[in-house]
Scaffold this motif. Structure first.
Motif, PDB file in Angstrom:
ATOM      1  N   TYR A  23       0.809  -1.221   0.000  1.00 26.68           N
ATOM      2  CA  TYR A  23       0.000   0.000   0.000  1.00 26.68           C
ATOM      3  C   TYR A  23       0.849   1.281   0.000  1.00 26.68           C
ATOM      4  N   LEU A  24       2.164   1.171   0.263  1.00 26.55           N
ATOM      5  CA  LEU A  24       2.958   2.384   0.496  1.00 26.55           C
ATOM      6  C   LEU A  24       3.054   3.295  -0.725  1.00 26.55           C
ATOM      7  N   ASP A  25       3.152   2.687  -1.909  1.00 29.38           N
ATOM      8  CA  ASP A  25       3.295   3.533  -3.103  1.00 29.38           C
ATOM      9  C   ASP A  25       2.075   4.431  -3.286  1.00 29.38           C
ATOM     10  N   GLU A  26       0.916   3.929  -2.888  1.00 31.07           N
ATOM     11  CA  GLU A  26      -0.321   4.712  -3.006  1.00 31.07           C
ATOM     12  C   GLU A  26      -0.452   5.750  -1.887  1.00 31.07           C
ATOM     13  N   LEU A  27      -0.039   5.379  -0.678  1.00 26.52           N
ATOM     14  CA  LEU A  27      -0.324   6.230   0.479  1.00 26.52           C
ATOM     15  C   LEU A  27       0.743   7.304   0.728  1.00 26.52           C
ATOM     16  N   LEU A  28       1.992   6.971   0.433  1.00 21.58           N
ATOM     17  CA  LEU A  28       3.086   7.883   0.785  1.00 21.58           C
ATOM     18  C   LEU A  28       2.934   9.287   0.173  1.00 21.58           C
ATOM     19  N   PRO A  29       2.603   9.403  -1.111  1.00 24.08           N
ATOM     20  CA  PRO A  29       2.501  10.757  -1.673  1.00 24.08           C
ATOM     21  C   PRO A  29       1.494  11.645  -0.939  1.00 24.08           C
ATOM     22  N   GLU A  30       0.408  11.049  -0.459  1.00 24.05           N
ATOM     23  CA  GLU A  30      -0.606  11.843   0.242  1.00 24.05           C
ATOM     24  C   GLU A  30      -0.121  12.307   1.608  1.00 24.05           C
ATOM     25  N   VAL A  31       0.757  11.509   2.227  1.00 25.45           N
ATOM     26  CA  VAL A  31       1.350  11.950   3.500  1.00 25.45           C
ATOM     27  C   VAL A  31       2.355  13.062   3.218  1.00 25.45           C
ATOM     28  N   LEU A  32       3.136  12.876   2.164  1.00 27.36           N
ATOM     29  CA  LEU A  32       4.174  13.875   1.860  1.00 27.36           C
ATOM     30  C   LEU A  32       3.561  15.225   1.491  1.00 27.36           C
ATOM     31  N   ASP A  33       2.404  15.199   0.804  1.00 28.33           N
ATOM     32  CA  ASP A  33       1.813  16.493   0.430  1.00 28.33           C
ATOM     33  C   ASP A  33       0.851  17.026   1.495  1.00 28.33           C
ATOM     34  N   GLY A  34       0.738  16.290   2.602  1.00 28.09           N
ATOM     35  CA  GLY A  34      -0.027  16.792   3.738  1.00 28.09           C
ATOM     36  C   GLY A  34      -1.523  16.547   3.682  1.00 28.09           C
ATOM     37  N   THR A  35      -2.007  15.840   2.653  1.00 18.73           N
ATOM     38  CA  THR A  35      -3.454  15.603   2.586  1.00 18.73           C
ATOM     39  C   THR A  35      -3.890  14.463   3.506  1.00 18.73           C
ATOM     40  N   LEU A  36      -2.972  13.566   3.815  1.00 21.74           N
ATOM     41  CA  LEU A  36      -3.291  12.430   4.694  1.00 21.74           C
ATOM     42  C   LEU A  36      -2.436  12.573   5.950  1.00 21.74           C
ATOM     43  N   ARG A  37      -3.107  12.623   7.122  1.00 22.18           N
ATOM     44  CA  ARG A  37      -2.362  12.867   8.364  1.00 22.18           C
ATOM     45  C   ARG A  37      -2.699  11.794   9.417  1.00 22.18           C
ATOM     46  N   PRO A  38      -2.244  10.563   9.137  1.00 19.70           N
ATOM     47  CA  PRO A  38      -2.619   9.443  10.026  1.00 19.70           C
ATOM     48  C   PRO A  38      -1.893   9.463  11.365  1.00 19.70           C
ATOM     49  N   GLY A  39      -0.854  10.309  11.503  1.00 18.66           N
ATOM     50  CA  GLY A  39      -0.067  10.329  12.734  1.00 18.66           C
ATOM     51  C   GLY A  39      -0.811  10.894  13.932  1.00 18.66           C
ATOM     52  N   ALA A  40      -2.012  11.405  13.695  1.00 18.94           N
ATOM     53  CA  ALA A  40      -2.805  11.921  14.815  1.00 18.94           C
ATOM     54  C   ALA A  40      -3.193  10.839  15.813  1.00 18.94           C
ATOM     55  N   VAL A  41      -2.979   9.556  15.472  1.00 16.87           N
ATOM     56  CA  VAL A  41      -3.258   8.493  16.462  1.00 16.87           C
ATOM     57  C   VAL A  41      -2.261   8.498  17.611  1.00 16.87           C
ATOM     58  N   PHE A  42      -1.101   9.135  17.425  1.00 16.84           N
ATOM     59  CA  PHE A  42      -0.115   9.160  18.512  1.00 16.84           C
ATOM     60  C   PHE A  42      -0.509  10.243  19.515  1.00 16.84           C
ATOM     61  N   ASP A  43      -0.863   9.856  20.710  1.00 18.88           N
ATOM     62  CA  ASP A  43      -1.237  10.848  21.715  1.00 18.88           C
ATOM     63  C   ASP A  43      -0.246  10.858  22.883  1.00 18.88           C
ATOM     64  N   LEU A  44       0.837  10.127  22.724  1.00 19.74           N
ATOM     65  CA  LEU A  44       1.892  10.156  23.741  1.00 19.74           C
ATOM     66  C   LEU A  44       3.230   9.992  23.022  1.00 19.74           C
ATOM     67  N   THR A  45       4.152  10.910  23.290  1.00 18.69           N
ATOM     68  CA  THR A  45       5.490  10.822  22.699  1.00 18.69           C
ATOM     69  C   THR A  45       6.507  10.761  23.830  1.00 18.69           C
ATOM     70  N   LEU A  46       7.376   9.773  23.786  1.00 19.06           N
ATOM     71  CA  LEU A  46       8.383   9.574  24.836  1.00 19.06           C
ATOM     72  C   LEU A  46       9.717   9.265  24.186  1.00 19.06           C
ATOM     73  N   PRO A  47      10.824   9.588  24.873  1.00 20.51           N
ATOM     74  CA  PRO A  47      12.112   9.129  24.364  1.00 20.51           C
ATOM     75  C   PRO A  47      12.232   7.614  24.562  1.00 20.51           C
TER      76      PRO A  47
END
Lengths: 348, 348
Positions: free
Chosen positions: A301-325
């Protein structure tokens, strides 16, 4: 280097381990930029899947390439890469059909490869990547920090939600119900909307997850579960149920709930690793309900999904609600185990 | 009039029964021209499905309309019609989605309709047809005798094979294996070729059925069954198995065989009424194998299939290898029970 080791249930530590080295000419060694913790990592963490000896863990990471073997041609030192949650050659008969999870040379992070060399897991500082050409997907340039969570989400969680939606056959204008409000379920909401679903019903009892589901495009929220929840979903959707139901949990109860939400002739896409799932085949047959899905072939699926993340139209990273080292990895597991976090991102 | 009645296992007779009458304004009364015996009729005939009292039987027939109720507008007395294997209104939310077998007003031949009026079964001289506008499909003119078997095959057996192929997702150029060499399995071979399958493997041990499968377009025949047969099918198809497998039997063994023939990422279309079918869900999940199908919504497919039968390009009636007059119906059952006939056509 340092890497996460699960010693026994709930005893998880950042240990000193041997530095990875190139073992085969098709390998790369990469320096991890960010990794994350998966709901499926909680099965061994909780001791539901047996842990008989200390084991490395983690299968979602983005990284920068440090070194490549002589036969590697598609990535170079300095490239920023996404690692799908399994490695694969991307050339065998099954990869060519988009089932990279069944690649004849492929395998999981944190075990031995087909040549018997150890493959590092993802929650650590460095990883030896087998079949680097087939496995890794490089971005055109090193991305800004703000893009990292969204790119990391492409290593497993978002494509897994997407796989549920694709497997269930979600199309423009259809109706969808999503069972499960973990990071995969929430990703499935986003994936279904991206594929054009007219109505997406998210089933969730938790206010914070309901809010995230809304932000991912959920049109309706149903807090009830089981038969009661399914009856509400059916009532909401023409009195017949959803065209497509995305099962993102993997228990017997969640599958029953998913089947009960599905209209006759509809299809369940399932991506929750099944634990004690039994299917009522005669009922599925009489109502013409299909079932498809499985371990998500992320690489496909990456070839289809990556361009949309790179151009900012797809923002799936909102699932991360905790960031730790990385050195607070144990806190990250605890937060997910206690459900105070949906999904933990580890910076390395 | 005379109609077939199953009195007890293997005691089947043509009895005198009341003439059907219009009961509702949406009814038609039709005179049956030809009917046939289904593999599923053998379950009660053999006593595997219980028979506690004498019951009418048969759900596949073509007929000429004799009389219609005041609200019937799409068929008229004198029309030649195909009756799908269930009646349906063709207008409800489920019919509109092509799942006529789940029609909110629909039902089976040989039982009571939603208003409590008896509905005749198909193996008899006349039938009261509920919801005539939704149920019956008329041909543009009364067809010649040579077309009758092919039109009759549209009432259930061919669309059921077609449903297996559609549910399994058969597309141009794909590989297909068919489990079951009964009339439905043979129809599924024809349906898969019609949908453009590049290679169709028919699994059959019987020379006469192998020959019919070849005439329907099967490219390969595998006589072995179970694990052994599946291994041969996988070997034949790139060493990985079939993209689509059509399960046309309905037993636990046949489903296991079907799943074992399917390549990772492939799909099983199943139309054999399931008897004791258990699915190994974790194995299906790990290999990304989907399952879809069920009772075939015949009515949904008729608009697409009928023109090809009328113009002679589609000849599904070749599955009938025994033709008997209705008063020899008992011989027709015996021949199918003893497997000396694939499928019996009854002239009325």
């Amino acid at each position: 280097m340092r890497a996460t080791v699960l010693h026994s249930p709930r005893d998880i530590r950042l240990d000193d381990v041997p530095d990875p080295q190139l073992a085969l000419d098709t390998d790369a060694v990469v320096r991890v930029v960010a990794a994350c913790i998966c709901g499926s990592d909680l099965w061994p963490y909780r001791g539901i899947n047996e842990v008989d000896e200390p084991r490395r863990i983690g299968h979602e990471f983005v990284a920068v390439v440090e070194e490549v073997g002589a036969d590697v041609s598609t990535v170079r030192p300095g490239d920023f890469v996404i690692a799908p949650f399994m490695y694969s050659d991307n050339t065998c008969a099954l990869c060519r059909r988009g089932v990279h999870t069944s690649c004849v040379q492929g395998g999981f992070w944190g075990g031995d490869d087909h040549a018997g060399h150890f493959v590092d897991a993802g929650q650590g500082e460095r990883v030896r990547v087998p079949l680097a050409d087939g496995t890794l997907v490089a971005t055109p340039s090193v991305p800004g920090e703000d893009l990292v969570p969204h790119l990391l989400a492409l290593s497993d969680v978002f494509p897994t939600g997407h796989h549920a939606a694709v497997s269930a056959g979600v199309t423009e204008g259809s109706t969808v119900a999503v069972v499960g409000d973990g990071a995969v379920g929430l990703s499935a909401v986003l994936a279904a909307k991206r594929l054009g679903a007219a109505t997406v019903v998210a089933m969730s009892r938790h206010a914070d997850r309901q809010e995230l589901a809304r932000s991912f495009g959920a049109d309706e929220i149903v807090a009830e579960r089981g038969k009661e929840g399914a009856a509400i979903v059916r009532e909401m959707l023409d009195g017949i149920g959803a065209d497509h139901v995305l099962e993102c949990v993997g228990t017997g109860d969640s599958m029953k709930q998913a089947l009960a939400c599905t209209r006759p002739g509809g299809r369940v896409g399932y991506v929750g690793v099944p634990h004690d799932v039994q299917l009522n085949v005669p009922s599925m047959f009489g109502r013409n309900i299909g079932l498809a899905g499985g371990v998500a072939p992320v690489r496909a699926y990456l070839d289809e999904l990556l361009p949309e993340v790179l151009d900012g139209t797809l923002r799936p990273g909102a699932v991360f609600d905790l960031t730790l080292p990385l050195d607070q990895v144990a806190d990250g597991y605890r937060a997910m185990d206690e459900r105070t976090a949906v999904k933990t991102l580890l910076t390395v």
